[in-house]
Scaffold this motif. Structure first.
Motif, PDB file in Angstrom:
ATOM      1  N   ARG A 102       0.575  -1.072  -0.075  1.00  0.00           N
ATOM      2  CA  ARG A 102       0.174  -0.056   0.112  1.00  0.00           C
ATOM      3  C   ARG A 102       0.878   1.315   0.293  1.00  0.00           C
ATOM      4  NH1 ARG A 102      -1.952   3.845  -0.953  1.00  0.00           N
ATOM      5  NH2 ARG A 102      -3.993   4.916   0.028  1.00  0.00           N
ATOM      6  N   ARG A 105       2.181   2.066  -3.411  1.00  0.00           N
ATOM      7  CA  ARG A 105       1.239   2.336  -4.450  1.00  0.00           C
ATOM      8  C   ARG A 105       1.017   3.871  -4.070  1.00  0.00           C
ATOM      9  NH1 ARG A 105      -1.746  -2.106  -2.843  1.00  0.00           N
ATOM     10  NH2 ARG A 105      -3.067  -1.044  -1.859  1.00  0.00           N
ATOM     11  N   ASN A 106       1.187   4.542  -3.038  1.00  0.00           N
ATOM     12  CA  ASN A 106       0.982   5.806  -2.755  1.00  0.00           C
ATOM     13  C   ASN A 106       1.577   6.712  -4.087  1.00  0.00           C
ATOM     14  OD1 ASN A 106       1.196   8.733  -1.622  1.00  0.00           O
ATOM     15  ND2 ASN A 106       0.509   7.989   0.178  1.00  0.00           N
ATOM     16  N   PRO A 107       0.691   7.651  -4.750  1.00  0.00           N
ATOM     17  CA  PRO A 107       0.953   8.468  -5.786  1.00  0.00           C
ATOM     18  C   PRO A 107       2.252   9.455  -5.491  1.00  0.00           C
ATOM     19  CG  PRO A 107      -1.235   8.072  -5.872  1.00  0.00           C
ATOM     20  CD  PRO A 107      -0.935   7.621  -4.501  1.00  0.00           C
ATOM     21  N   THR A 108       1.984   9.876  -4.241  1.00  0.00           N
ATOM     22  CA  THR A 108       3.010  10.972  -3.681  1.00  0.00           C
ATOM     23  C   THR A 108       4.551  10.139  -3.672  1.00  0.00           C
ATOM     24  OG1 THR A 108       1.210  12.254  -2.772  1.00  0.00           O
ATOM     25  CG2 THR A 108       3.401  12.657  -2.066  1.00  0.00           C
ATOM     26  N   PRO A 130       4.336   8.129   4.904  1.00  0.00           N
ATOM     27  CA  PRO A 130       2.833   8.292   5.173  1.00  0.00           C
ATOM     28  C   PRO A 130       2.306   8.155   6.277  1.00  0.00           C
ATOM     29  CG  PRO A 130       3.453   7.704   2.871  1.00  0.00           C
ATOM     30  CD  PRO A 130       4.823   7.490   3.743  1.00  0.00           C
ATOM     31  N   ASP A 150      -0.528  17.404  -4.811  1.00  0.00           N
ATOM     32  CA  ASP A 150       0.075  16.402  -4.993  1.00  0.00           C
ATOM     33  C   ASP A 150       0.176  15.707  -3.598  1.00  0.00           C
ATOM     34  OD1 ASP A 150       1.611  18.550  -3.811  1.00  0.00           O
ATOM     35  OD2 ASP A 150       3.625  17.509  -4.335  1.00  0.00           O
ATOM     36  N   GLN A 151      -0.146  16.238  -2.511  1.00  0.00           N
ATOM     37  CA  GLN A 151       0.072  15.617  -1.034  1.00  0.00           C
ATOM     38  C   GLN A 151      -1.547  15.116  -0.888  1.00  0.00           C
ATOM     39  OE1 GLN A 151       2.711  15.225   0.885  1.00  0.00           O
ATOM     40  NE2 GLN A 151       3.758  15.542  -0.625  1.00  0.00           N
ATOM     41  N   PRO A 153      -2.940  12.419  -1.607  1.00  0.00           N
ATOM     42  CA  PRO A 153      -3.000  11.020  -1.383  1.00  0.00           C
ATOM     43  C   PRO A 153      -2.530  10.624   0.077  1.00  0.00           C
ATOM     44  CG  PRO A 153      -2.147  11.377  -3.300  1.00  0.00           C
ATOM     45  CD  PRO A 153      -2.411  12.612  -2.833  1.00  0.00           C
ATOM     46  N   GLU A 156      -5.496  11.053   2.141  1.00  0.00           N
ATOM     47  CA  GLU A 156      -6.276   9.840   2.181  1.00  0.00           C
ATOM     48  C   GLU A 156      -5.771   8.383   2.987  1.00  0.00           C
ATOM     49  OE1 GLU A 156      -7.535   6.703  -1.760  1.00  0.00           O
ATOM     50  OE2 GLU A 156      -6.681   8.815  -2.156  1.00  0.00           O
ATOM     51  N   GLN A 157      -4.544   8.269   2.801  1.00  0.00           N
ATOM     52  CA  GLN A 157      -3.729   7.349   3.415  1.00  0.00           C
ATOM     53  C   GLN A 157      -4.051   7.338   4.929  1.00  0.00           C
ATOM     54  OE1 GLN A 157      -0.068   5.902   2.190  1.00  0.00           O
ATOM     55  NE2 GLN A 157      -0.587   3.821   2.627  1.00  0.00           N
ATOM     56  N   GLU A 160      -7.314   6.325   5.969  1.00  0.00           N
ATOM     57  CA  GLU A 160      -7.461   4.694   5.998  1.00  0.00           C
ATOM     58  C   GLU A 160      -6.760   4.192   7.282  1.00  0.00           C
ATOM     59  OE1 GLU A 160      -5.249   3.167   2.624  1.00  0.00           O
ATOM     60  OE2 GLU A 160      -6.525   4.364   1.111  1.00  0.00           O
TER      61      GLU A 160
END
Length: 332
Positions: A102, A105-108, A130, A150-151, A153, A156-157, A160
């Protein structure tokens, strides 16, 4: 104070620049009169890809920038990340709530790994930052975090992790947060392409001298096809107009300049002159306040010490709740 608890901060990899001012500092100045705001100097996070001596030196540099732009220590809790050990302990517990896959996969994280050319030689602390950010945010029960697009994500994490922890605990202990993304996007460098950043070497610092401001504006990209004054000019992608949109408060004046430039008859030197005046007016009082504050670094460090003590008190309360939920409070 009012509705939101705000957490924001900067990695202590160097002094702040105009990109920070547009992207976050303006928001923080507005927030300090409306919300409870925590401002973190992210020195521990900076160690993931910056030498420790640089990080140590820049704690004071960033603190000077904060105070010089007008962030009031009486209205904000300004603290040093590494001096709040409760954050490290929270990070350790949260590490069990997220997988390596996971994080990858974090785009940032993916983009920063590409930019820094880590490939597979990724420091574990960098990959997991993250999780550290989630600890920073939740420790203060922050309900909002100002970040660049850009931050997003990262927020979002964080949420989660919050949901997973609360499910595990069987009750809502940690709070979800939301991203506050500035309307003005990231400022480009003077070439109009790469975003302004210290690593790109294209930043104009908030302590810039008058000559540095002049040279920065002179070097700015406009429109390569605008060879003569009477030639129609392109506004989109023109770095000077991007900066005017960000720093000129008279919107109708900028719109008029754009119309004249598109039509032809407006020299690049004229729009650059307007921009330089605005940047000189903006930076001069910040630079002067910063020079005055720098005369007494011990006073600045005392502000950080007091803010860090307040931050520890708040973070310790959250940590106690987390440990109780995990049944790790053996001696309570």
């Amino acid at each position: 104070m009012t509705s939101h608890i705000i957490l924001t901060g900067d990695r202590t990899t160097g002094p702040l620049h105009l990109g920070h001012f547009v992207g976050s500092l303006q928001n923080r100045l507005a927030f300090q009169d409306k919300h409870t705001q925590f401002l973190m100097l992210a020195d521990a996070q900076a160690l993931t890809d910056t030498d420790h001596d640089v990080v140590h030196r820049n704690v004071l540099e960033v603190a000077l920038d904060y105070l010089a732009v007008g962030l009031d220590p009486a209205k904000n809790t300004i603290f040093i990340q590494s001096q709040v050990p409760e954050l490290s302990e929270l990070t350790y517990y949260f590490m069990n709530l997220v997988t390596v896959a996971r994080l990858e996969r974090n785009p940032t994280v993916k983009e920063e790994i590409r930019q820094k050319n880590f490939q597979r030689d990724i420091p574990a602390g960098f990959l997991a930052y993250p999780v550290s950010q989630a600890a920073d945010i939740t420790a203060f029960k922050a309900t909002a975090v100002p970040v660049g697009a850009d931050q997003a994500p990262m927020i979002e994490q964080t949420n989660e992790i919050v949901r997973r922890f609360n499910t595990q605990a069987g009750k809502d202990i940690l709070l979800e947060t939301r991203a506050i993304i500035p309307q003005t996007g990231r400022l480009p460098g003077p070439d109009g392409k790469a975003k302004m950043s210290k690593s790109q070497g294209n930043a104009l610092h908030l302590s810039a001298s008058p000559d540095e401001i002049t040279q920065f504006v002179k070097s700015m990209y406009t429109d390569s096809k605008h060879l003569k004054i009477n030639d129609p000019g392109q506004v989109s992608g023109n770095a000077v107009f991007t900066f005017l949109d960000a720093f000129e408060p008279d919107i109708s004046f900028v719109d008029d300049l754009k119309a004249k430039y598109r039509k032809g008859g407006l020299a690049d030197s004229v729009i650059k002159q307007h921009l330089e005046v605005r940047l000189q007016e903006l930076i001069e009082p910040i630079r002067n306040r910063r020079l005055e504050l720098a005369k007494d670094p011990a006073h600045v460090m005392q502000i950080l010490k007091a803010g860090t003590a307040r931050a520890r008190t708040v973070a310790a309360t959250t940590l106690a709740e987390v440990k109780s939920a995990l049944e790790l409070d053996y001696f309570s």
